[in-house]
Design an enzyme around this catalytic site. Structure first.
Site, PDB file in Angstrom:
ATOM      1  N   ARG A 164       0.879  -1.337   0.060  1.00 32.68           N
ATOM      2  CA  ARG A 164       0.105   0.454   0.008  1.00 32.68           C
ATOM      3  C   ARG A 164       0.858   1.642   0.118  1.00 32.68           C
ATOM      4  O   ARG A 164       1.474   1.466   0.904  1.00 32.68           O
ATOM      5  CB  ARG A 164      -0.756  -0.386   1.733  1.00 32.68           C
ATOM      6  CG  ARG A 164      -1.764  -1.094   0.967  1.00 32.68           C
ATOM      7  CD  ARG A 164      -2.666  -1.013   2.039  1.00 32.68           C
ATOM      8  NE  ARG A 164      -2.114  -1.791   3.741  1.00 32.68           N
ATOM      9  CZ  ARG A 164      -2.197  -2.934   4.412  1.00 32.68           C
ATOM     10  NH1 ARG A 164      -3.417  -2.125   4.920  1.00 32.68           N
ATOM     11  NH2 ARG A 164      -1.795  -2.922   5.476  1.00 32.68           N
ATOM     12  N   TRP A 192      -1.683   9.562  10.556  1.00 28.27           N
ATOM     13  CA  TRP A 192      -2.017   9.176  12.526  1.00 28.27           C
ATOM     14  C   TRP A 192      -0.820   9.585  13.064  1.00 28.27           C
ATOM     15  O   TRP A 192      -1.329   9.930  14.029  1.00 28.27           O
ATOM     16  CB  TRP A 192      -1.239   7.853  11.943  1.00 28.27           C
ATOM     17  CG  TRP A 192      -2.497   6.444  11.422  1.00 28.27           C
ATOM     18  CD1 TRP A 192      -3.997   6.783  10.434  1.00 28.27           C
ATOM     19  CD2 TRP A 192      -2.902   5.416  11.773  1.00 28.27           C
ATOM     20  NE1 TRP A 192      -4.391   5.810  10.728  1.00 28.27           N
ATOM     21  CE2 TRP A 192      -3.516   5.069  10.617  1.00 28.27           C
ATOM     22  CE3 TRP A 192      -2.076   4.548  13.292  1.00 28.27           C
ATOM     23  CZ2 TRP A 192      -4.548   4.075  11.313  1.00 28.27           C
ATOM     24  CZ3 TRP A 192      -3.263   3.303  12.904  1.00 28.27           C
ATOM     25  CH2 TRP A 192      -4.204   2.496  12.545  1.00 28.27           C
ATOM     26  N   THR A 196       1.088  -7.579  16.531  1.00 26.43           N
ATOM     27  CA  THR A 196       1.080  -6.738  15.432  1.00 26.43           C
ATOM     28  C   THR A 196       0.382  -6.108  14.605  1.00 26.43           C
ATOM     29  O   THR A 196      -0.228  -5.575  14.049  1.00 26.43           O
ATOM     30  CB  THR A 196       0.732  -8.588  14.698  1.00 26.43           C
ATOM     31  OG1 THR A 196      -1.177  -8.572  14.916  1.00 26.43           O
ATOM     32  CG2 THR A 196       1.897  -9.385  14.487  1.00 26.43           C
ATOM     33  N   THR A 197      -0.851  -5.540  16.107  1.00 28.70           N
ATOM     34  CA  THR A 197      -1.640  -3.930  15.470  1.00 28.70           C
ATOM     35  C   THR A 197      -0.616  -2.837  15.340  1.00 28.70           C
ATOM     36  O   THR A 197      -1.027  -2.449  14.441  1.00 28.70           O
ATOM     37  CB  THR A 197      -1.514  -4.361  17.060  1.00 28.70           C
ATOM     38  OG1 THR A 197      -1.573  -3.489  17.889  1.00 28.70           O
ATOM     39  CG2 THR A 197      -3.578  -4.703  17.148  1.00 28.70           C
ATOM     40  N   THR A 198       0.883  -3.661  15.406  1.00 30.74           N
ATOM     41  CA  THR A 198       2.640  -1.664  15.770  1.00 30.74           C
ATOM     42  C   THR A 198       2.234  -1.490  16.964  1.00 30.74           C
ATOM     43  O   THR A 198       3.203  -0.558  17.476  1.00 30.74           O
ATOM     44  CB  THR A 198       1.848  -1.742  14.182  1.00 30.74           C
ATOM     45  OG1 THR A 198       1.162  -1.084  14.025  1.00 30.74           O
ATOM     46  CG2 THR A 198       2.250  -2.871  13.422  1.00 30.74           C
ATOM     47  N   ARG A 233      -6.894  -3.838  18.045  1.00 29.38           N
ATOM     48  CA  ARG A 233      -6.606  -5.525  17.773  1.00 29.38           C
ATOM     49  C   ARG A 233      -8.578  -5.401  17.326  1.00 29.38           C
ATOM     50  O   ARG A 233      -8.308  -5.756  15.920  1.00 29.38           O
ATOM     51  CB  ARG A 233      -6.653  -6.085  18.885  1.00 29.38           C
ATOM     52  CG  ARG A 233      -6.400  -7.721  18.180  1.00 29.38           C
ATOM     53  CD  ARG A 233      -5.557  -8.341  16.635  1.00 29.38           C
ATOM     54  NE  ARG A 233      -5.394  -7.349  15.732  1.00 29.38           N
ATOM     55  CZ  ARG A 233      -4.931  -7.103  14.663  1.00 29.38           C
ATOM     56  NH1 ARG A 233      -3.960  -7.321  15.246  1.00 29.38           N
ATOM     57  NH2 ARG A 233      -5.018  -7.412  13.966  1.00 29.38           N
ATOM     58  N   ASP A 259      -9.625  -3.654  14.458  1.00 32.10           N
ATOM     59  CA  ASP A 259      -9.357  -3.352  13.124  1.00 32.10           C
ATOM     60  C   ASP A 259     -10.052  -4.907  13.053  1.00 32.10           C
ATOM     61  O   ASP A 259     -10.519  -5.248  11.658  1.00 32.10           O
ATOM     62  CB  ASP A 259      -7.796  -3.754  13.547  1.00 32.10           C
ATOM     63  CG  ASP A 259      -7.370  -3.945  11.977  1.00 32.10           C
ATOM     64  OD1 ASP A 259      -7.565  -4.868  11.373  1.00 32.10           O
ATOM     65  OD2 ASP A 259      -6.130  -3.049  11.049  1.00 32.10           O
ATOM     66  N   TYR A 287     -11.258   3.140  11.558  1.00 31.55           N
ATOM     67  CA  TYR A 287     -11.711   1.882  10.752  1.00 31.55           C
ATOM     68  C   TYR A 287     -13.622   2.935  12.085  1.00 31.55           C
ATOM     69  O   TYR A 287     -13.963   1.730  12.182  1.00 31.55           O
ATOM     70  CB  TYR A 287     -11.813   1.135  11.949  1.00 31.55           C
ATOM     71  CG  TYR A 287     -10.398   0.732  11.768  1.00 31.55           C
ATOM     72  CD1 TYR A 287     -10.249   0.381  10.351  1.00 31.55           C
ATOM     73  CD2 TYR A 287      -9.096   1.066  12.517  1.00 31.55           C
ATOM     74  CE1 TYR A 287      -8.589  -0.773  10.071  1.00 31.55           C
ATOM     75  CE2 TYR A 287      -7.499   0.826  11.987  1.00 31.55           C
ATOM     76  CZ  TYR A 287      -7.753   0.175  10.616  1.00 31.55           C
ATOM     77  OH  TYR A 287      -6.743  -0.205  10.203  1.00 31.55           O
ATOM     78  N   ASP A 302     -12.599   0.417   6.728  1.00 30.59           N
ATOM     79  CA  ASP A 302     -10.392   0.198   6.811  1.00 30.59           C
ATOM     80  C   ASP A 302     -10.166   1.420   6.178  1.00 30.59           C
ATOM     81  O   ASP A 302     -10.273   1.351   4.996  1.00 30.59           O
ATOM     82  CB  ASP A 302     -10.414  -1.487   6.079  1.00 30.59           C
ATOM     83  CG  ASP A 302      -8.816  -1.505   6.026  1.00 30.59           C
ATOM     84  OD1 ASP A 302      -8.417   0.235   6.902  1.00 30.59           O
ATOM     85  OD2 ASP A 302      -8.470  -1.531   5.139  1.00 30.59           O
ATOM     86  N   TYR A 314      -7.715   3.093   6.127  1.00 27.30           N
ATOM     87  CA  TYR A 314      -6.314   2.938   5.870  1.00 27.30           C
ATOM     88  C   TYR A 314      -5.934   2.204   4.633  1.00 27.30           C
ATOM     89  O   TYR A 314      -6.031   3.147   3.231  1.00 27.30           O
ATOM     90  CB  TYR A 314      -5.545   1.978   7.089  1.00 27.30           C
ATOM     91  CG  TYR A 314      -3.765   2.552   6.758  1.00 27.30           C
ATOM     92  CD1 TYR A 314      -3.255   3.591   6.904  1.00 27.30           C
ATOM     93  CD2 TYR A 314      -3.653   1.209   6.370  1.00 27.30           C
ATOM     94  CE1 TYR A 314      -1.894   3.541   6.476  1.00 27.30           C
ATOM     95  CE2 TYR A 314      -1.966   1.246   5.864  1.00 27.30           C
ATOM     96  CZ  TYR A 314      -1.491   2.594   6.165  1.00 27.30           C
ATOM     97  OH  TYR A 314      -0.258   2.264   5.483  1.00 27.30           O
TER      98      TYR A 314
END
Length: 548
Positions: free
Chosen positions: A264, A273, A401-403, A441, A444, A520, A525, A527
């Site tokens: 992306r 963000w 993994t959401t970062t 999390r 998303d 969101y 979504d 993003y």
């Protein structure tokens, strides 16, 4: 989650590449230079208006309602960062005097402002508005401003604030009923609040809306505050556009659009963000570092999610753990591009921070990135094996993994007052950080469920929840929504004094949760598909200035 590789690596590799849309913006933000004469003119007038506003705040003999409304207006207009100490001192005095009021509007405003500033005011302030059965009095239904303030106050509730659960339900029902019959601009304010409550909104987005759509149209507006807000917004916007131009040039030079076309291209959305985390001028360096980090981890995410094979991803994961440029030869050519860019970026961070003797803190962000990549790889393995883990196992991996652990840590890098102790506190995953991560999390997962399902990903949060509890998709989504509400209460508790670190370091964590709520919204979504959600916000914050 990563895409599968074929079983036989001797055959041609089939990559189920996601069909991401190109950037909406092209080279629109590539060049911008501040017009110094205009900026200096704005800054000079702002200084005079700042003094007038400070005098308003410090004026003696003001009624409680007037003081609270002034503070609320200053905060909504986005100029409160100029008066943090003055506002905190005033609210501290109000809290310690146990100031009481009899009208719903003032009581609710007092409660929200004090809670948002960390003062643990009791929700018993609302008991006077209940009947003998503990229900909110129906006579309040005609007090729209009171209901609006009650509604906004209900969103700062914690686990002990049962009365505010009732307040939310009561105010929502009556505001929805009243909204179509209200006059402008109150109608727009109520409608907007029902769509996006203030506490969970991105501060700059809410400021722009309030200035242009509400306060500018109010008959009782204070013209000093309004002009101050417009000038300040436009002056800050110049700085933000300059930063975005700098980042856009860096991104264009990397040329990932050409060399890594599967990923992306969202550098502008990444800047949004970063701007959501902090907008104030003193965080300029921090913003630029954060947006570069978000942009880079987005590339890594898409490599795992939509392109890499099992063997490639294992090699990439191992190389990231070793963090050594000599590992690059073990990677396929396309992975070498992002691997080198990542290591170069962190060398730049160390160099940038060395002048202030802070280069040693970069290691905290590097360790968080290693964690994200390890967990990305676990998800890719689950996908390959067709494994649907229990929810608890899924979350233990998927929170990283959401970062958001990584981005929260990165957000501190450019904050000049962040100490080693602040990073140590953050590294222990305090409850407020854990809550922000959970919100990211579950929101998303809910928004991206259908798309991930269509791509054959079975180890999604919703899927794991459905299987674990034997429930429907709708019930699983409701369960995730409840998790988000619980996490918001944890955040609100984490903001209350005494706090283990200063408010300055809690605010980015709060704002990360706000960003995901906005990005969101309505299970979209925003993003991946920014045209649905983020485009109008980006135009309002980074394209159109406010007419003065």
């Amino acid at each position: 989650m990563a895409s599968a590789a074929v079983a036989n690596y001797e055959e041609e590799i089939v990559r189920p590449v996601a069909d991401f849309s190109p950037s909406l913006w092209g080279d629109q933000f590539l060049s911008f230079s501040i017009k110094n004469q205009v900026a200096e003119k704005y800054a000079k007038e702002i200084e005079a208006l700042k003094e007038q506003t400070r005098n308003m705040l410090l004026a003696t003999g003001m009624k409680l309602a007037d003081t609270l409304n002034l503070i609320d207006t200053i905060e909504r207009l986005g100029i409160s960062y100029h008066f943090e100490k003055e506002i905190d001192d005033i609210l501290d005095q109000i809290y310690n005097q146990n100031s009481n009021c009899n009208d719903l509007c003032t009581s609710a405003l007092q409660f929200r402002l004090l809670r948002q500033h960390g003062f643990n005011i009791s929700p018993e302030i609302f008991s006077k508005f209940q009947d003998e059965n503990g229900k909110f009095k129906e006579s309040l239904a005609s007090d729209v401003l009171g209901l609006l303030n009650l509604y906004e106050a209900s969103h700062v509730r914690t686990h002990a604030d049962d009365i505010l659960e009732d307040a939310l339900a009561f105010s929502t029902i009556h505001l929805e009923s009243a909204a179509p019959h209200l006059k402008s601009p109150l109608r727009e304010q109520v409608t907007h609040a029902l769509e996006q409550c203030l506490h969970k909104g991105v501060p700059r987005v809410e400021t722009r809306f309030f200035i242009s759509s509400i306060y500018d149209k109010e008959q009782s507006k204070n013209n000093v505050l309004l002009r101050f807000a417009k000038l300040d917004f436009n002056l800050l916007q110049m700085l933000h556009k300059q930063e975005l131009a700098q980042v856009s040039r860096w991104w264009k030079d990397l040329d990932f659009v050409t060399t890594l076309p599967y990923a992306r291209d969202r550098v502008v959305e990444c800047y949004f963000w970063a701007l959501g985390v902090y907008f104030e001028p003193q965080y300029s360096q921090a913003r630029v570092m954060l947006v570069k980090t978000i942009s880079m981890i987005s590339i890594v995410d898409d490599t795992f999610d939509a392109y890499g094979t099992v063997k490639e991803l294992e090699a990439y994961t191992d190389a990231i753990q070793r963090w050594d440029i000599n590992e690059i030869d073990r990677l396929p050519d396309y992975m070498k591009i992002s691997y080198k860019a990542i290591l170069d970026l962190y060398k730049d961070y160390e160099k940038e921070l060395s002048s202030a003797g802070r280069s040693h803190i970069v290691c905290h962000a590097i360790e968080r990135m290693k964690e994200v990549v390890r967990n990305y790889n676990v998800e890719s393995t689950w996908f390959i094996e067709g494994y649907t883990p229990p929810v608890s196992e899924y979350l233990s991996n998927a929170l990283a993994t959401t970062t958001y652990y990584y981005l929260a840590t990165t957000s501190y890098l450019g904050m000049k007052s962040a100490t080693e102790q602040d990073f140590e506190w953050l590294s222990k995953n305090p409850k407020i950080l854990e809550a922000s991560v959970i919100i990211c999390r579950v929101i998303d997962d809910t928004a991206t469920y259908e798309v991930e399902k269509s791509r054959g990903q079975i180890a999604t949060g919703i899927e794991c929840c459905m299987r674990d509890y034997g429930i429907s998709t709708k019930e699983a989504m409701a369960k995730f929504q409840n998790m988000a509400e619980t996490a918001w209460k944890d955040i609100n508790e984490g903001l209350l004094r005494p706090t283990p670190v200063s408010t300055e370091f809690l605010t980015p964590i709060l704002n990360l949760a706000r960003i995901v709520e906005v990005t969101y919204i309505h299970n979209l979504d925003g993003y991946t598909h920014p045209e649905k959600v983020l485009k109008p916000h980006i135009i309002n914050l980074l394209v159109d200035s406010i007419k003065i």
